[in-house]
Design a protein around this motif. Structure first.
Motif, PDB file in Angstrom:
ATOM      1  N   THR A 113      15.889 -17.317  73.068  1.00 45.75           N
ATOM      2  CA  THR A 113      16.519 -18.496  73.651  1.00 45.75           C
ATOM      3  C   THR A 113      17.753 -18.103  74.444  1.00 45.75           C
ATOM      4  O   THR A 113      18.570 -17.299  73.991  1.00 45.75           O
ATOM      5  N   MET A 114      17.892 -18.659  75.635  1.00 44.30           N
ATOM      6  CA  MET A 114      19.049 -18.411  76.490  1.00 44.30           C
ATOM      7  C   MET A 114      20.035 -19.560  76.333  1.00 44.30           C
ATOM      8  O   MET A 114      19.672 -20.723  76.523  1.00 44.30           O
ATOM      9  N   ASP A 122      29.289 -28.763  76.107  1.00 49.85           N
ATOM     10  CA  ASP A 122      27.920 -28.879  75.612  1.00 49.85           C
ATOM     11  C   ASP A 122      27.201 -27.531  75.723  1.00 49.85           C
ATOM     12  O   ASP A 122      27.369 -26.800  76.699  1.00 49.85           O
ATOM     13  N   PHE A 123      26.395 -27.247  74.711  1.00 50.38           N
ATOM     14  CA  PHE A 123      25.595 -26.029  74.737  1.00 50.38           C
ATOM     15  C   PHE A 123      24.230 -26.335  75.346  1.00 50.38           C
ATOM     16  O   PHE A 123      23.519 -27.220  74.861  1.00 50.38           O
ATOM     17  N   ILE A 124      23.878 -25.609  76.374  1.00 54.19           N
ATOM     18  CA  ILE A 124      22.587 -25.781  77.041  1.00 54.19           C
ATOM     19  C   ILE A 124      21.687 -24.628  76.605  1.00 54.19           C
ATOM     20  O   ILE A 124      22.062 -23.458  76.718  1.00 54.19           O
ATOM     21  N   LYS A 159      11.674 -24.996  78.393  1.00 56.17           N
ATOM     22  CA  LYS A 159      12.215 -26.072  77.565  1.00 56.17           C
ATOM     23  C   LYS A 159      13.726 -26.037  77.689  1.00 56.17           C
ATOM     24  O   LYS A 159      14.360 -25.028  77.374  1.00 56.17           O
ATOM     25  N   ILE A 160      14.319 -27.119  78.172  1.00 56.27           N
ATOM     26  CA  ILE A 160      15.762 -27.216  78.385  1.00 56.27           C
ATOM     27  C   ILE A 160      16.303 -28.350  77.519  1.00 56.27           C
ATOM     28  O   ILE A 160      15.726 -29.430  77.464  1.00 56.27           O
ATOM     29  N   ALA A 161      17.421 -28.093  76.850  1.00 50.38           N
ATOM     30  CA  ALA A 161      18.021 -29.126  76.010  1.00 50.38           C
ATOM     31  C   ALA A 161      19.526 -28.939  75.953  1.00 50.38           C
ATOM     32  O   ALA A 161      20.036 -27.824  76.091  1.00 50.38           O
ATOM     33  N   ILE A 169      16.956 -32.684  77.997  1.00 50.10           N
ATOM     34  CA  ILE A 169      17.051 -32.890  79.436  1.00 50.10           C
ATOM     35  C   ILE A 169      15.898 -32.254  80.196  1.00 50.10           C
ATOM     36  O   ILE A 169      15.780 -32.425  81.395  1.00 50.10           O
ATOM     37  N   GLY A 170      15.070 -31.528  79.492  1.00 52.05           N
ATOM     38  CA  GLY A 170      13.945 -30.909  80.178  1.00 52.05           C
ATOM     39  C   GLY A 170      12.629 -31.111  79.466  1.00 52.05           C
ATOM     40  O   GLY A 170      11.589 -31.260  80.079  1.00 52.05           O
ATOM     41  N   GLY A 171      12.692 -31.124  78.136  1.00 50.51           N
ATOM     42  CA  GLY A 171      11.464 -31.222  77.368  1.00 50.51           C
ATOM     43  C   GLY A 171      10.608 -29.975  77.541  1.00 50.51           C
ATOM     44  O   GLY A 171      11.053 -28.947  78.046  1.00 50.51           O
ATOM     45  N   ASP A 172       9.376 -30.071  77.082  1.00 51.55           N
ATOM     46  CA  ASP A 172       8.427 -28.977  77.277  1.00 51.55           C
ATOM     47  C   ASP A 172       7.761 -29.157  78.634  1.00 51.55           C
ATOM     48  O   ASP A 172       7.179 -30.197  78.919  1.00 51.55           O
TER      49      ASP A 172
END
Length: 239
Positions: A113-114, A122-124, A159-161, A169-172
């Motif tokens: 995970t990046m 906020d952590f992205i 996948k972005i959150a 904010i991105g979902g799968d």
């Protein structure tokens, strides 16, 4: 009369013997030559690959929502490295020493995970765990060695959150892009081959935006760009 007949017969026998001696020898039978077929890369093949992979995600401010206050994001992030593994299938057709073909693959990777931090704290998080590609190939065959270039279309999972807000904010999703590379394959039997390949892939960029999680201060927005490069060892079976 008897002496004359005997003399005539003796003369005829000598004449026939002399003529027979002048005849060419009878041809001897030889087994027909067996032409061994030369090796060809033409055919369907299946195989697997294992290698090293480096992803290079980039986050930059890039989203504005009309009618809403906007807070730029500052999201530095470094590249991630890991293993890639998968299977491949393709078809080659050899014309002289030139080889044309098409190859598809499905690959997983362990780059993890990046994580990045927005200016709001906020952590992205961004994840990508698998991908695939379909590529055309153009190569040059030197007997059992095949040198080639390959390029085509690629896709990857994303996948972005925003973890601190719980806002996805991105979902799968999947991201399309293009890929190019090259390599060399070597056939150590008429059917089995191994090889070494390099590939660079650039995926489509995408813009994300989400509301700040407190006091309705505005919108956090950013653009994500994603690319990767990999070096893989391959092994396959040609039918």
């Amino acid at each position: 009369m008897n002496r004359l007949a005997i003399s005539a017969m003796t003369f005829l026998a000598a004449t026939f013997a002399a003529q027979a001696a002048d005849l060419p020898p009878a041809p001897t039978y030889k087994e027909p030559a067996v032409l061994l077929p030369t090796f060809t890369w033409t055919g369907l093949y299946l195989g697997g690959e294992l290698g090293w992979m480096q992803t290079d995600p980039k986050f930059t401010p890039g989203a504005v929502v009309p009618g809403a206050a906007f807070v730029a994001s500052s999201l530095p992030v470094g590249d991630k490295q890991g293993l890639s593994y998968g299977f491949l299938a393709g078809y080659n057709y050899q014309i002289g020493q030139f080889v044309v073909g098409v190859e598809g693959d499905f690959t997983g990777w362990t780059v993890g995970t990046m994580r990045s931090t927005a200016i709001t704290g906020d952590f992205i998080t961004a994840q990508s765990r698998w991908g695939g590609a379909i590529r055309g190939r153009l190569g040059y065959a030197a007997d059992h060695a095949l040198f080639y270039l390959a390029g085509g279309a690629a896709l990857a999972s994303t996948k972005i959150a925003a973890t601190t807000t719980g806002y996805s904010i991105g979902g799968d999703d999947t991201r399309w892009g293009w890929t190019i590379g090259g390599g060399v394959d070597y056939a150590f039997t008429d059917h089995w081959f191994t090889g070494l390949a390099y590939r660079y892939t650039q995926y489509d960029s995408k813009i994300f935006a989400y509301p700040i999680g407190f006091q309705n201060l505005g919108i956090v927005g950013f653009k994500q760009e994603m690319s990767d490069q990999r070096v893989t060892v391959r092994i396959g079976y040609k039918f």
